[in-house]
Design a protein around this motif. Structure first.
Motif, PDB file in Angstrom:
ATOM      1  N   ALA A  72      -5.304  -1.855 -34.219  1.00  0.00           N
ATOM      2  CA  ALA A  72      -5.218  -1.031 -33.017  1.00  0.00           C
ATOM      3  C   ALA A  72      -3.766  -0.644 -32.796  1.00  0.00           C
ATOM      4  CB  ALA A  72      -5.757  -1.800 -31.821  1.00  0.00           C
ATOM      5  N   LEU A  73      -3.477   0.647 -32.861  1.00  0.00           N
ATOM      6  CA  LEU A  73      -2.108   1.146 -32.736  1.00  0.00           C
ATOM      7  C   LEU A  73      -1.913   1.846 -31.397  1.00  0.00           C
ATOM      8  CD1 LEU A  73       0.682   1.799 -34.124  1.00  0.00           C
ATOM      9  CD2 LEU A  73      -0.381   3.933 -34.891  1.00  0.00           C
ATOM     10  N   ASP A  74      -0.893   1.423 -30.643  1.00  0.00           N
ATOM     11  CA  ASP A  74      -0.562   2.096 -29.390  1.00  0.00           C
ATOM     12  C   ASP A  74       0.937   1.984 -29.169  1.00  0.00           C
ATOM     13  OD1 ASP A  74      -2.343   3.123 -26.841  1.00  0.00           O
ATOM     14  OD2 ASP A  74      -0.375   2.394 -26.222  1.00  0.00           O
ATOM     15  N   GLN A  75       1.514   3.001 -28.507  1.00  0.00           N
ATOM     16  CA  GLN A  75       2.959   3.005 -28.290  1.00  0.00           C
ATOM     17  C   GLN A  75       3.381   2.116 -27.126  1.00  0.00           C
ATOM     18  OE1 GLN A  75       3.928   7.100 -27.543  1.00  0.00           O
ATOM     19  NE2 GLN A  75       3.435   7.002 -25.370  1.00  0.00           N
ATOM     20  N   SER A  76       2.431   1.674 -26.297  1.00  0.00           N
ATOM     21  CA  SER A  76       2.731   0.872 -25.123  1.00  0.00           C
ATOM     22  C   SER A  76       2.689  -0.618 -25.438  1.00  0.00           C
ATOM     23  CB  SER A  76       1.737   1.184 -23.995  1.00  0.00           C
ATOM     24  OG  SER A  76       1.776   0.199 -22.991  1.00  0.00           O
ATOM     25  N   GLU A  77       3.760  -1.322 -25.130  1.00  0.00           N
ATOM     26  CA  GLU A  77       3.786  -2.776 -25.321  1.00  0.00           C
ATOM     27  C   GLU A  77       2.738  -3.466 -24.460  1.00  0.00           C
ATOM     28  OE1 GLU A  77       6.963  -6.532 -24.956  1.00  0.00           O
ATOM     29  OE2 GLU A  77       7.605  -4.474 -24.560  1.00  0.00           O
ATOM     30  N   ALA A  78       2.556  -2.979 -23.223  1.00  0.00           N
ATOM     31  CA  ALA A  78       1.549  -3.550 -22.335  1.00  0.00           C
ATOM     32  C   ALA A  78       0.147  -3.380 -22.907  1.00  0.00           C
ATOM     33  CB  ALA A  78       1.645  -2.901 -20.957  1.00  0.00           C
ATOM     34  N   ALA A  79      -0.127  -2.212 -23.494  1.00  0.00           N
ATOM     35  CA  ALA A  79      -1.443  -1.972 -24.088  1.00  0.00           C
ATOM     36  C   ALA A  79      -1.688  -2.913 -25.256  1.00  0.00           C
ATOM     37  CB  ALA A  79      -1.550  -0.522 -24.545  1.00  0.00           C
ATOM     38  N   VAL A  80      -0.674  -3.127 -26.085  1.00  0.00           N
ATOM     39  CA  VAL A  80      -0.827  -3.991 -27.261  1.00  0.00           C
ATOM     40  C   VAL A  80      -1.161  -5.417 -26.844  1.00  0.00           C
ATOM     41  CG1 VAL A  80       0.441  -5.056 -29.180  1.00  0.00           C
ATOM     42  CG2 VAL A  80       0.580  -2.588 -28.807  1.00  0.00           C
ATOM     43  N   SER A  81      -0.451  -5.945 -25.850  1.00  0.00           N
ATOM     44  CA  SER A  81      -0.735  -7.310 -25.403  1.00  0.00           C
ATOM     45  C   SER A  81      -2.117  -7.409 -24.771  1.00  0.00           C
ATOM     46  CB  SER A  81       0.335  -7.785 -24.417  1.00  0.00           C
ATOM     47  OG  SER A  81       0.370  -6.963 -23.261  1.00  0.00           O
ATOM     48  N   THR A  82      -2.542  -6.352 -24.077  1.00  0.00           N
ATOM     49  CA  THR A  82      -3.876  -6.339 -23.480  1.00  0.00           C
ATOM     50  C   THR A  82      -4.953  -6.345 -24.553  1.00  0.00           C
ATOM     51  OG1 THR A  82      -3.074  -5.159 -21.526  1.00  0.00           O
ATOM     52  CG2 THR A  82      -5.439  -5.071 -21.957  1.00  0.00           C
TER      53      THR A  82
END
Length: 274
Positions: A72-82
């Protein structure tokens, strides 16, 4: 490298994550049908780009099974931890979250499929992004995206509140460079990127009852957009009245026996040459 957008108009707040949960509940059946028809199968190695809260990543993980894997690739650090917490809570050890830009991040090992939902619409260079993502695929790999066409939204009977809400939404997206007709434009972008002509699937969510999730989804989207809307002069918090928007739309439509139709969902998929 493909140009990508970093000023995501919906933001990354806790309220936005709640909005994504409502969206996921409403659209998961449509996305599951789309991914199954596109060819996601057990054992595949999948890249989900612009993964957000990870709802599509988790759905893909169920489809590919434990013998497969999902990045799962996302530019947001918050999204990655979620995403990592969400997948772990569901026992999905084959989901791995990575922070990065979908138009620039590179991987050492090719994927069987690259997928995404409601992500290309925020990028100014859709052709370049598709061309870049195709380089992540093995020969004969699958590229599959699901995007909106906002022109498909309508209400019967006509609803001034619904019409204003959709106008605010499309005006805001257009002003920040979003693609509000991307669903119907996907075939052209696939071809411009040098990909085969894609297969296409068009669906739409519709409902009228007071518990239909389409009403609160519209309200939550506008709530997330509100800072940008006010900055651009599209609408004010007082005009939107997000707290009562869902009930007002239902009073004008569902309570009178009518329905609203949300923006159309176009799915496009193609496989690269073997």
């Amino acid at each position: 490298m493909a140009e990508t957008r970093h000023d995501y108009v919906l933001g990354h707040s806790e309220r936005e994550f709640e909005r994504l949960n409502v969206q996921a509940r409403l659209f998961e059946p449509f996305t599951e049908r789309f991914l199954r028809e596109a060819g996601l199968r057990p054992g595949m190695r999948v890249l989900d780009v612009g993964a957000g809260h990870g709802h599509v990543s988790v759905l893909a993980a169920r489809l590919v099974g434990a013998e497969g894997s999902v990045v799962a690739l996302d530019q947001s650090e918050a999204a990655v931890s979620t995403i990592e917490r969400w997948a772990a809570a569901r026992g999905l050890s084959h989901v791995h979250a990575v922070q990065g830009d979908l138009g620039q991040t590179r991987f050492d090992t090719p994927f069987d499929a690259v997928i995404g939902r409601f992500v290309l619409m925020y990028n100014p260079d859709v052709t370049g992004v598709l061309r870049h993502l195709a380089t992540h695929l093995r020969p004969g790999g699958l590229l599959a995206f699901q995007e909106f066409d906002f022109e498909g939204a309508r209400a019967l009977p006509e609803s001034p509140t619904f019409t204003r809400a959709m106008t605010w939404m499309t005006d805001t997206l257009t002003r920040v460079g979003g693609h509000t007709r991307l669903g119907l434009e996907l075939r052209r972008y696939f071809l411009d990127a040098g990909l085969p002509s894609p297969s296409l699937r068009l669906e739409a969510s519709t409902g009228g009852d007071s518990d239909y999730l389409g009403y609160p989804l519209i309200a939550e989207v506008l709530q997330s957009m509100l800072p940008t809307m006010e900055r651009l002069g599209v609408a004010s918090e007082r005009e939107v009245e997000a707290a009562t928007l869902s009930q007002r739309m239902h009073a004008e439509v569902g309570a009178r026996g009518g329905v609203i139709v949300l923006p159309s969902l176009m799915g496009a998929w193609a496989t690269t040459p073997p």
